[in-house]
Motif scaffolding. Structure first.
Motif, short mmCIF file in Angstrom:
data_model
loop_
_atom_site.label_atom_id
_atom_site.label_comp_id
_atom_site.label_asym_id
_atom_site.label_seq_id
_atom_site.Cartn_x
_atom_site.Cartn_y
_atom_site.Cartn_z
N HIS A 1 -4.91 -13.02 4.55
CA HIS A 1 -5.64 -12.47 5.70
C HIS A 1 -6.50 -11.34 5.15
N PRO A 2 -7.81 -11.56 4.96
CA PRO A 2 -8.66 -10.58 4.29
C PRO A 2 -8.54 -9.14 4.79
N PRO A 3 -8.41 -8.88 6.11
CA PRO A 3 -8.26 -7.49 6.54
C PRO A 3 -7.00 -6.81 6.00
N GLY A 4 -6.04 -7.60 5.52
CA GLY A 4 -4.84 -7.02 4.93
C GLY A 4 -5.17 -6.16 3.72
N GLY A 5 -6.19 -6.53 2.97
CA GLY A 5 -6.61 -5.72 1.83
C GLY A 5 -7.01 -4.32 2.27
N LEU B 1 -4.85 -0.91 -7.42
CA LEU B 1 -3.58 -1.63 -7.62
C LEU B 1 -3.06 -2.18 -6.29
N SER B 2 -3.15 -1.39 -5.23
CA SER B 2 -2.67 -1.84 -3.91
C SER B 2 -3.41 -3.09 -3.44
N VAL B 3 -4.73 -3.03 -3.51
CA VAL B 3 -5.52 -4.16 -3.03
C VAL B 3 -5.28 -5.40 -3.88
N SER B 4 -5.27 -5.23 -5.19
CA SER B 4 -5.09 -6.37 -6.09
C SER B 4 -3.71 -7.01 -5.93
N LEU B 5 -2.68 -6.19 -5.89
CA LEU B 5 -1.33 -6.73 -5.70
C LEU B 5 -1.21 -7.41 -4.34
N SER B 6 -1.82 -6.82 -3.32
CA SER B 6 -1.77 -7.39 -1.98
C SER B 6 -2.38 -8.78 -1.94
N ILE B 7 -3.53 -8.93 -2.58
CA ILE B 7 -4.20 -10.23 -2.59
C ILE B 7 -3.31 -11.28 -3.23
N VAL B 8 -2.75 -10.95 -4.38
CA VAL B 8 -1.91 -11.92 -5.10
C VAL B 8 -0.66 -12.25 -4.29
N GLY C 1 0.81 -1.22 0.00
CA GLY C 1 0.00 0.00 0.00
C GLY C 1 0.84 1.27 0.00
N VAL C 2 1.84 1.31 0.86
CA VAL C 2 2.70 2.50 0.94
C VAL C 2 3.51 2.67 -0.34
N THR C 3 4.05 1.58 -0.85
CA THR C 3 4.87 1.67 -2.07
C THR C 3 4.05 2.16 -3.25
N VAL C 4 2.86 1.60 -3.43
CA VAL C 4 2.01 2.04 -4.55
C VAL C 4 1.60 3.50 -4.36
N HIS C 5 1.31 3.91 -3.13
CA HIS C 5 0.95 5.31 -2.88
C HIS C 5 2.10 6.25 -3.21
#
Length: 197
Positions: free
Chosen positions: A126-130, A110-117, A93-97
Motif C-alpha cells: 500500500h504505497p501510502p504506507g511508506g 531505512l524505515s521506508v526501504s524496510l517497509s516496502i520490502v 517506522g517507530v522501531t527504526v526511530h
C-alpha cells in the motif's frame, strides 16, 4: 516469468484505464467518500485537540483516500493492503526511530526501504504506507513522542475509519463494489486452503 509479468501489466493497465474514464457518477461518489472519510477522522479528534495539535490527520491518509475512493478495484486499495500496509509501516517506522533517533536521514531511508520490502513479503503493498513509516521519523515532536502508540492512534484508528467509510460509500450504488473479495477478513479460511493443497 515474462508471460506472468505481461499478464499483470495488462491487468493493471485495464484497471487504471477503467477507473479513470470520465464518469460523473464515479467522480461524485469518489468526492463524497473521500470527503466523509478524511472529514470524519478530523472531526473525531477535533474536539480533543486544538487545530495545531491535531496529529490524527496524518498525511498518508490523503494518499490512501485516493486509492480506496478513487481506484477501488486496484489491488493496492483492498482492505488487507490498507490496514496491513499502514500498520506494518508504522511498526517499522517507530522501531527504526527508536533505534536511530539522532540520524533522521538514515532512519528515514531505512524505515521506508524496510517497509516496502516487508509489505512485498506480506502481500500488503500500500504505497501510502511508506509515508506512514517516514512520518514516524520526520514528524513533529508530538508524533515522535507517541512511540508505539503512533501505531494504534492515529494510524490504526484512522485506517479503520477510512475502511468503514469506504465500505459504506463504495457500496451505495450498484455500479461500485468494494472490496473485490467480500470475504477478505476471513484469513483463517485462506490459511486452511493453503494447508490442504
Amino acid at each position: 516469468m515474462k508471460k506472468h509479468i505481461r499478464k499483470h501489466v495488462r491487468r493493471a493497465r485495464y484497471i487504471f484505464y477503467k477507473e479513470t474514464l470520465i464518469n460523473y457518477k464515479e467522480h461524485f461518489w469518489t468526492f463524497i467518500g473521500s470527503f466523509a472519510g478524511i472529514g470524519l477522522i478530523g472531526l473525531l479528534h477535533d474536539k480533543a485537540f486544538s487545530p495545531s495539535d491535531n496529529l490524527f490527520l496524518v498525511g498518508s491518509f490523503g494518499a490512501s483516500a485516493v486509492l480506496v475512493f478513487g481506484i477501488i478495484n486496484s489491488p493496492l486499495a483492498q482492505p488487507r493492503n490498507l490496514i496491513g500496509g499502514h500498520v506494518l509501516c508504522a511498526i517499522v517506522g517507530v522501531t527504526v526511530h527508536k533505534l536511530l533517533p539522532h540520524d533522521i536521514w538514515l532512519a528515514s531511508a531505512l524505515s521506508v526501504s524496510l517497509s516496502i520490502v516487508l509489505m512485498q513479503i506480506s502481500k500488503t503493498l500500500h504505497p501510502p504506507g511508506g509515508a506512514t513509516a517516514l512520518i514516524a521519523n520526520i514528524g513533529s515532536e508530538k508524533i515522535t513522542s507517541l512511540g508505539y502508540w503512533y501505531i494504534l492512534n492515529p494510524i490504526l484508528s484512522g485506517v479503520l475509519v477510512l475502511l468503514l467509510v469506504a465500505l459504506l460509500f463504495n457500496n451505495m450504488t450498484s455500479h461500485r463494489s468494494y472490496p473485490n473479495n467480500k470475504k477478505w477478513y476471513q484469513v483463517w479460511r485462506r490459511y486452511k486452503k493453503r494447508q490442504f493443497q
